[in-house]
Design an enzyme around this catalytic site. Structure first.
Site, PDB file in Angstrom:
ATOM      1  N   TYR A  63       5.443  -6.837   3.344  1.00  0.00           N
ATOM      2  CA  TYR A  63       6.727  -6.191   3.509  1.00  0.00           C
ATOM      3  C   TYR A  63       6.689  -5.031   4.389  1.00  0.00           C
ATOM      4  O   TYR A  63       5.873  -4.016   4.069  1.00  0.00           O
ATOM      5  CB  TYR A  63       7.356  -6.169   2.103  1.00  0.00           C
ATOM      6  CG  TYR A  63       8.819  -5.282   2.135  1.00  0.00           C
ATOM      7  CD1 TYR A  63       9.734  -6.074   2.583  1.00  0.00           C
ATOM      8  CD2 TYR A  63       9.044  -3.916   1.545  1.00  0.00           C
ATOM      9  CE1 TYR A  63      11.334  -5.699   2.387  1.00  0.00           C
ATOM     10  CE2 TYR A  63      10.138  -3.570   1.410  1.00  0.00           C
ATOM     11  CZ  TYR A  63      11.211  -4.361   2.186  1.00  0.00           C
ATOM     12  OH  TYR A  63      12.427  -3.894   2.005  1.00  0.00           O
TER      13      TYR A  63
ATOM     14  N   ASP B  62       0.783  -0.514   7.939  1.00  0.00           N
ATOM     15  CA  ASP B  62       1.790   0.206   7.131  1.00  0.00           C
ATOM     16  C   ASP B  62       1.264   0.533   5.909  1.00  0.00           C
ATOM     17  O   ASP B  62       0.959  -0.113   4.940  1.00  0.00           O
ATOM     18  CB  ASP B  62       2.907  -1.075   6.989  1.00  0.00           C
ATOM     19  CG  ASP B  62       3.911  -0.991   5.977  1.00  0.00           C
ATOM     20  OD1 ASP B  62       3.738   0.253   5.359  1.00  0.00           O
ATOM     21  OD2 ASP B  62       5.081  -1.710   6.046  1.00  0.00           O
TER      22      ASP B  62
ATOM     23  N   LYS C  89       6.807   6.637   0.463  1.00  0.00           N
ATOM     24  CA  LYS C  89       6.528   6.774  -0.887  1.00  0.00           C
ATOM     25  C   LYS C  89       5.797   8.101  -1.318  1.00  0.00           C
ATOM     26  O   LYS C  89       6.382   9.082  -1.432  1.00  0.00           O
ATOM     27  CB  LYS C  89       5.864   5.369  -1.286  1.00  0.00           C
ATOM     28  CG  LYS C  89       6.665   4.239  -1.054  1.00  0.00           C
ATOM     29  CD  LYS C  89       6.445   3.006  -1.897  1.00  0.00           C
ATOM     30  CE  LYS C  89       7.413   1.883  -1.779  1.00  0.00           C
ATOM     31  NZ  LYS C  89       7.242   0.971  -0.956  1.00  0.00           N
TER      32      LYS C  89
HETATM   33  C1  LIG Z   1       8.378   0.209   0.205  1.00  0.00           C
HETATM   34  C2  LIG Z   1       7.747  -0.381   1.601  1.00  0.00           C
HETATM   35  C3  LIG Z   1       8.081  -0.354   2.524  1.00  0.00           C
HETATM   36  C4  LIG Z   1       9.985   0.381   2.596  1.00  0.00           C
HETATM   37  O1  LIG Z   1       9.973   1.400   2.248  1.00  0.00           O
HETATM   38  P1  LIG Z   1      11.312   1.852   1.741  1.00  0.00           P
HETATM   39  O2  LIG Z   1      11.286   3.366   1.605  1.00  0.00           O
HETATM   40  O3  LIG Z   1      11.812   1.166   0.680  1.00  0.00           O
HETATM   41  O4  LIG Z   1      12.374   1.613   2.707  1.00  0.00           O
HETATM   42  C5  LIG Z   1       7.940  -0.804   3.848  1.00  0.00           C
HETATM   43  N1  LIG Z   1       6.475  -1.066   3.705  1.00  0.00           N
HETATM   44  C6  LIG Z   1       5.546  -1.080   2.718  1.00  0.00           C
HETATM   45  C7  LIG Z   1       4.223  -1.306   2.663  1.00  0.00           C
HETATM   46  C8  LIG Z   1       6.350  -0.763   1.162  1.00  0.00           C
HETATM   47  O5  LIG Z   1       5.571  -0.869   0.377  1.00  0.00           O
END
Ligand SMILES: *Cc1c(COP(=O)(O)O)cnc(C)c1O
Length: 434
Positions: free
Chosen positions: A146, A241, A274
């Site tokens: 994601y 990511d 995060k």
């Molecule tokens: C949480 C997450 C996102 C999205 O971040 P948001 O702050 O919720 O928009 C993107 N990539 C990864 C790997 C994530 O865990």
């Protein structure tokens, strides 16, 4: 309890009248596990309290950001001080430089960083920059990873390699995802075939290096190595990511874990979120000066944000990053997290329940199965019914795990050995009742 004290159920009912599904992010609604979501009133250290005053040991940590636990006094002080100086200026501040320097100091693959407000925004901007830098349209992502909810990334695999993806959400036109190729995680053959077929058109390969949005699945070393080689051969950018793994699995993030396994390894671009906000809305993307130089106002790739680099959010993130750099921080966090997973495996074994687990730094995953999955299909084949029963048995005992079996879990520096031992004891009880 007096009749007008709100319960979780009464709040959920009230919420559903004014907020779609009663929540502002779908996974909070407990749809995967069933039951009533807990409405949280406050949190401190490793604990959260719901509207009914019940205390839980928190293994979600706001889905990753709360690596220090809740309400760390130094972070609270930094946020209070920043708030008194002003909420937002829409003009540059010294603290943004300090946060950028802190991030770059820990991530040697990156020379410049731009701050934004959410992981979604960072991932979306990283894709635009990769396309703008390479002058190519196509991107590769992997099933089960994601990267936020940008249109081009809400896509699942097509019927074969020759076909591009299908939208996973209504409201995303097929044309918008036609440049997104979705491949199987850890499948070397597929990525080779994709580059053989489309190499000259591929702007970037985006990956969760340790995938936490399908519970916990590591990219294998041969897979990572091969993607790096293919990106180099074909002039595509390799984008990590690290919104979840960044400053969570190690001080140098997941890329430092792979750099130890693959000498000289580094991604071309990194996406963070995060932990770098410490619980406030803050995210970032970072790369070499050459790549970042394509961004406005220097270059032709447009990207902007009214609240980007927000002074209160940067204060929160900066003090969080400073604390997690203290000597021994990740050793202890990693040890606590391993103790939790080792404990789960041990007591599951005693109860005759098949369980495997893995962890890195303060991030963990466990599966009701004899072996760790390697890709999304294998994750989904590992029965959610058992997980859902386990989830509720734990919740009743005051342990708050992520409410879906395809989510990773998080331990914070505020979790004590006793908290871990109590959670393992609760798990032993739950495994016997499964
Ligand atoms: C949480 C997450 C996102 C999205 O971040 P948001 O702050 O919720 O928009 C993107 N990539 C990864 C790997 C994530 O865990």
């Amino acid at each position: 309890m007096s009749t007008d004290t709100p319960t979780n159920a009464s709040l959920f009912e009230r919420a559903q009248r004014v907020i779609p599904g009663g929540v502002n992010s779908p996974v909070r609604a407990f749809r995967a596990v069933g039951g009533t979501p807990r409405f949280i009133q406050r949190a401190l250290g490793p604990h959260i309290w719901d509207a009914e005053g019940k205390r839980y040991t928190d293994y979600i940590g706001s889905w990753g950001p709360m690596i220090l636990g809740h309400g760390h006094p130094e972070v609270v002080e930094a946020v209070q001080k920043a708030a008194l100086d002003g909420f937002s200026f829409g003009a540059p501040t010294e603290r943004e430089i300090e946060l950028a320097e802190a991030i770059l100091g820990l991530v040697p693959s990156a020379e410049q960083v731009r701050l934004v407000s959410s992981g979604t925004e960072a991932g979306m901007s990283a894709i635009r920059l990769a396309r703008g830098f390479t002058g190519r349209n196509r991107i590769i992502k992997f099933e089960g990873c994601y990267h936020g909810h940008a249109d081009a990334l809400l896509v699942k695999a097509g019927s074969g390699l020759a076909t591009f993806g299908h939208p996973t959400s209504a409201g995303v036109p097929a044309e918008v995802v036609q440049h997104t190729l979705v491949l199987e995680y850890n499948n070397v053959e597929q990525i080779e075939q994709a580059f053989a077929a489309h190499g000259a058109d591929i702007a970037c390969v985006m990956i969760e290096p340790i995938a936490g949005n399908m519970n916990f699945v590591r990219a294998s070393v041969p897979f990572m190595k091969r993607i790096r080689e293919l990106c180099d051969q074909h002039g595509a950018l390799f984008v990590f990511d690290e919104v979840m793994t960044g400053f969570r699995v190690a001080l140098g993030s997941a890329q430092s874990v792979y750099a130890e396994l693959i000498p000289g390894f580094r991604p071309d671009m990194s996406v963070f979120g995060k932990v770098i906000g410490g619980g406030m809305p803050l995210a970032a993307f970072a790369a070499s000066r050459e790549v970042m130089g394509k961004l406005a106002p220097l270059g032709p790739v447009y990207q902007a944000g009214t609240l980007s680099g927000n002074p209160v959010a940067t204060a929160c993130g900066l003090s969080t990053l400073r604390i997690l750099q203290r000597p021994g921080f990740f050793e202890q966090l990693g040890q606590r997290t391993r103790a939790l997973m080792d404990g789960f495996v041990k007591v599951a074994g005693e109860a005759g329940v098949p369980l495997t687990a893995d962890s890195q730094g303060g991030m963990f995953g466990f599966f009701f199965a004899d072996s760790l999955p390697q890709n999304y299909q294998q994750v989904m084949a590992r029965g959610s019914d058992t997980f859902n029963r386990f989830f509720h048995l734990m919740l009743e005992q005051g342990v708050y795990l992520a409410p879906a079996m395809y989510e990773a879990g998080f331990v914070s520096a505020a979790h004590t050995e006793q908290d871990i031992a109590d959670t393992v004891a609760a798990a032993a009880q739950a495994f016997r009742q499964l």
